[in-house]
Design a protein around this motif. Sequence first.
Motif, PDB file in Angstrom:
ATOM      1  N   GLY A  45       0.790  -1.227   0.000  1.00  0.00           N
ATOM      2  CA  GLY A  45       0.000   0.000   0.000  1.00  0.00           C
ATOM      3  C   GLY A  45       0.823   1.279   0.000  1.00  0.00           C
ATOM      4  O   GLY A  45       0.283   2.382  -0.003  1.00  0.00           O
ATOM      5  N   GLU A  46       2.143   1.129  -0.030  1.00  0.00           N
ATOM      6  CA  GLU A  46       3.023   2.291   0.005  1.00  0.00           C
ATOM      7  C   GLU A  46       3.242   2.857  -1.407  1.00  0.00           C
ATOM      8  O   GLU A  46       3.117   2.136  -2.400  1.00  0.00           O
ATOM      9  N   ARG A  56     -15.898  -4.782 -17.809  1.00  0.00           N
ATOM     10  CA  ARG A  56     -14.610  -4.476 -17.161  1.00  0.00           C
ATOM     11  C   ARG A  56     -13.991  -3.221 -17.786  1.00  0.00           C
ATOM     12  O   ARG A  56     -13.462  -2.363 -17.067  1.00  0.00           O
ATOM     13  N   ILE A  57     -14.069  -3.110 -19.104  1.00  0.00           N
ATOM     14  CA  ILE A  57     -13.493  -1.936 -19.770  1.00  0.00           C
ATOM     15  C   ILE A  57     -14.258  -0.672 -19.371  1.00  0.00           C
ATOM     16  O   ILE A  57     -13.657   0.363 -19.083  1.00  0.00           O
ATOM     17  N   GLU A  58     -15.577  -0.782 -19.283  1.00  0.00           N
ATOM     18  CA  GLU A  58     -16.379   0.369 -18.867  1.00  0.00           C
ATOM     19  C   GLU A  58     -15.982   0.813 -17.448  1.00  0.00           C
ATOM     20  O   GLU A  58     -15.819   2.002 -17.174  1.00  0.00           O
ATOM     21  N   GLU A  59     -15.800  -0.161 -16.588  1.00  0.00           N
ATOM     22  CA  GLU A  59     -15.416   0.112 -15.199  1.00  0.00           C
ATOM     23  C   GLU A  59     -14.047   0.816 -15.129  1.00  0.00           C
ATOM     24  O   GLU A  59     -13.853   1.787 -14.405  1.00  0.00           O
ATOM     25  N   LEU A  60     -13.104   0.305 -15.938  1.00  0.00           N
ATOM     26  CA  LEU A  60     -11.751   0.878 -15.949  1.00  0.00           C
ATOM     27  C   LEU A  60     -11.763   2.305 -16.497  1.00  0.00           C
ATOM     28  O   LEU A  60     -11.087   3.190 -15.965  1.00  0.00           O
ATOM     29  N   LEU A  61     -12.542   2.531 -17.553  1.00  0.00           N
ATOM     30  CA  LEU A  61     -12.591   3.871 -18.156  1.00  0.00           C
ATOM     31  C   LEU A  61     -13.225   4.870 -17.194  1.00  0.00           C
ATOM     32  O   LEU A  61     -12.806   6.031 -17.122  1.00  0.00           O
ATOM     33  N   LYS A  62     -14.196   4.424 -16.437  1.00  0.00           N
ATOM     34  CA  LYS A  62     -14.814   5.274 -15.427  1.00  0.00           C
ATOM     35  C   LYS A  62     -13.770   5.639 -14.364  1.00  0.00           C
ATOM     36  O   LYS A  62     -13.639   6.789 -13.971  1.00  0.00           O
ATOM     37  N   LEU A  63     -13.008   4.633 -13.944  1.00  0.00           N
ATOM     38  CA  LEU A  63     -11.989   4.831 -12.915  1.00  0.00           C
ATOM     39  C   LEU A  63     -10.973   5.906 -13.317  1.00  0.00           C
ATOM     40  O   LEU A  63     -10.532   6.701 -12.491  1.00  0.00           O
ATOM     41  N   ASN A  82      -2.477  12.843  -9.141  1.00  0.00           N
ATOM     42  CA  ASN A  82      -3.669  12.749  -8.284  1.00  0.00           C
ATOM     43  C   ASN A  82      -4.436  11.461  -8.552  1.00  0.00           C
ATOM     44  O   ASN A  82      -4.917  10.817  -7.622  1.00  0.00           O
ATOM     45  N   LEU A  83      -4.515  11.092  -9.827  1.00  0.00           N
ATOM     46  CA  LEU A  83      -5.196   9.841 -10.170  1.00  0.00           C
ATOM     47  C   LEU A  83      -4.450   8.649  -9.548  1.00  0.00           C
ATOM     48  O   LEU A  83      -5.062   7.750  -8.976  1.00  0.00           O
ATOM     49  N   LEU A  84      -3.128   8.667  -9.631  1.00  0.00           N
ATOM     50  CA  LEU A  84      -2.341   7.569  -9.055  1.00  0.00           C
ATOM     51  C   LEU A  84      -2.522   7.494  -7.539  1.00  0.00           C
ATOM     52  O   LEU A  84      -2.643   6.410  -6.971  1.00  0.00           O
ATOM     53  N   ASN A  87      -4.063   4.368  -5.472  1.00  0.00           N
ATOM     54  CA  ASN A  87      -3.340   3.803  -4.331  1.00  0.00           C
ATOM     55  C   ASN A  87      -4.243   3.727  -3.101  1.00  0.00           C
ATOM     56  O   ASN A  87      -4.290   2.717  -2.409  1.00  0.00           O
ATOM     57  N   LYS A  88      -4.996   4.805  -2.877  1.00  0.00           N
ATOM     58  CA  LYS A  88      -5.836   4.876  -1.681  1.00  0.00           C
ATOM     59  C   LYS A  88      -7.051   3.961  -1.789  1.00  0.00           C
ATOM     60  O   LYS A  88      -7.363   3.211  -0.879  1.00  0.00           O
ATOM     61  N   THR A  89      -7.753   4.025  -2.929  1.00  0.00           N
ATOM     62  CA  THR A  89      -9.019   3.289  -3.022  1.00  0.00           C
ATOM     63  C   THR A  89      -8.812   1.807  -3.315  1.00  0.00           C
ATOM     64  O   THR A  89      -9.567   0.972  -2.843  1.00  0.00           O
ATOM     65  N   LEU A  90      -7.790   1.456  -4.094  1.00  0.00           N
ATOM     66  CA  LEU A  90      -7.586   0.050  -4.456  1.00  0.00           C
ATOM     67  C   LEU A  90      -6.489  -0.612  -3.621  1.00  0.00           C
ATOM     68  O   LEU A  90      -6.303  -1.825  -3.688  1.00  0.00           O
ATOM     69  N   GLY A  91      -5.743   0.185  -2.864  1.00  0.00           N
ATOM     70  CA  GLY A  91      -4.693  -0.373  -2.010  1.00  0.00           C
ATOM     71  C   GLY A  91      -3.497  -0.927  -2.780  1.00  0.00           C
ATOM     72  O   GLY A  91      -2.759  -1.763  -2.266  1.00  0.00           O
ATOM     73  N   ILE A  92      -3.330  -0.460  -4.022  1.00  0.00           N
ATOM     74  CA  ILE A  92      -2.234  -0.966  -4.850  1.00  0.00           C
ATOM     75  C   ILE A  92      -0.908  -0.320  -4.435  1.00  0.00           C
ATOM     76  O   ILE A  92      -0.830   0.893  -4.253  1.00  0.00           O
ATOM     77  N   THR A  93       0.108  -1.146  -4.283  1.00  0.00           N
ATOM     78  CA  THR A  93       1.458  -0.664  -3.978  1.00  0.00           C
ATOM     79  C   THR A  93       2.028  -0.025  -5.250  1.00  0.00           C
ATOM     80  O   THR A  93       1.923  -0.600  -6.328  1.00  0.00           O
ATOM     81  N   ILE A  94       2.626   1.159  -5.122  1.00  0.00           N
ATOM     82  CA  ILE A  94       3.143   1.846  -6.307  1.00  0.00           C
ATOM     83  C   ILE A  94       4.641   2.112  -6.158  1.00  0.00           C
ATOM     84  O   ILE A  94       5.099   2.591  -5.121  1.00  0.00           O
ATOM     85  N   VAL A  95       5.405   1.776  -7.199  1.00  0.00           N
ATOM     86  CA  VAL A  95       6.814   2.166  -7.264  1.00  0.00           C
ATOM     87  C   VAL A  95       6.971   3.063  -8.481  1.00  0.00           C
ATOM     88  O   VAL A  95       6.543   2.711  -9.583  1.00  0.00           O
ATOM     89  N   ILE A  96       7.558   4.226  -8.268  1.00  0.00           N
ATOM     90  CA  ILE A  96       7.668   5.201  -9.347  1.00  0.00           C
ATOM     91  C   ILE A  96       9.133   5.571  -9.532  1.00  0.00           C
ATOM     92  O   ILE A  96       9.827   5.852  -8.548  1.00  0.00           O
TER      93      ILE A  96
END
Length: 233
Positions: A32-33, A121-128, A182-184, A188-197
Amino acid sequence: MSIQLNNVSKTYHLKGRSVEALKPTSLKVETGEIYGLIGYSGAGKSTLLRLINLLEKPSAGSVIVGEDNLTELTPKALRIRRQKIGMIFQQFNLIESKTVYENIEFVLKASKYSKKDVPARIEELLKLVGLNDKSSINASNLSGGQKQRVGIARALANNPDILLCDEATSALDPDTTKSILNLLKNINKTLGITIVIITHEMEVIKEIADRVGVMSGGEIIESGETYSVFSHP
Ligand code: ADP
Ligand code: ADP
């Protein structure tokens, strides 16, 4: 999902010459970091990212993602693991002649996503990513920021645990950079995905990273909480 590097090094061998792109490096990124790696070109950032993404095998040491020691997985397990690591790029890497929809459909097909679930799934992703109304537009007709939003949708298609970002905002103007960051943060916050940039831009790290590693000459020469690393003169 957490990422752990234990004394990982990478040496490239080219026609009798060898380049130690990454010196023995240990690093732990918590679940989640948002972890940033900053450094000049040639510092070893992409090499480190490619080791996490299984595009390169370490010359020594082990890479552990979640519970899996990547250096010990079978080829089949590696393929499955890779689908759970999303990646976005500076140049977006879209198929320019295809529509937004087709650019995302492509990865869902490759992962054998249940065919009947693909449109939803594509509709959901595009909304996101805020591109609900752009599904049938050709990628070549999108702005840079919109292209990166498609890149993010594509990277998230298979519900990854980890998102790796390779100079993801370096081709964008400052305002668009802010909106993508901001999107990233939101993802990170809503999906809890760990991000390395990885980036050469300090502003990007300051804006988004919880912790940062400063790379130079194939080493992380300094690391810590972003505010503390960048607070001293
Ligand atoms: P960065 O992403 O920070 O620009 P890289 O990881 O791309 O750094 O590169 C680190 C070092 O490794 C550089 O000296 C680079 O030239 C070298 N290098 C990177 N990839 C390869 C490769 N595939 N073969 C040989 N040398 C490489
Ligand atoms: P970036 O710095 O944009 O991440 P790369 O990682 O592809 O780009 O390359 C970084 C450096 O590594 C470049 O300077 C390039 O010359 C060198 N490099 C990359 N791949 C190879 C390779 N296969 N052989 C030799 N040098 C390489």
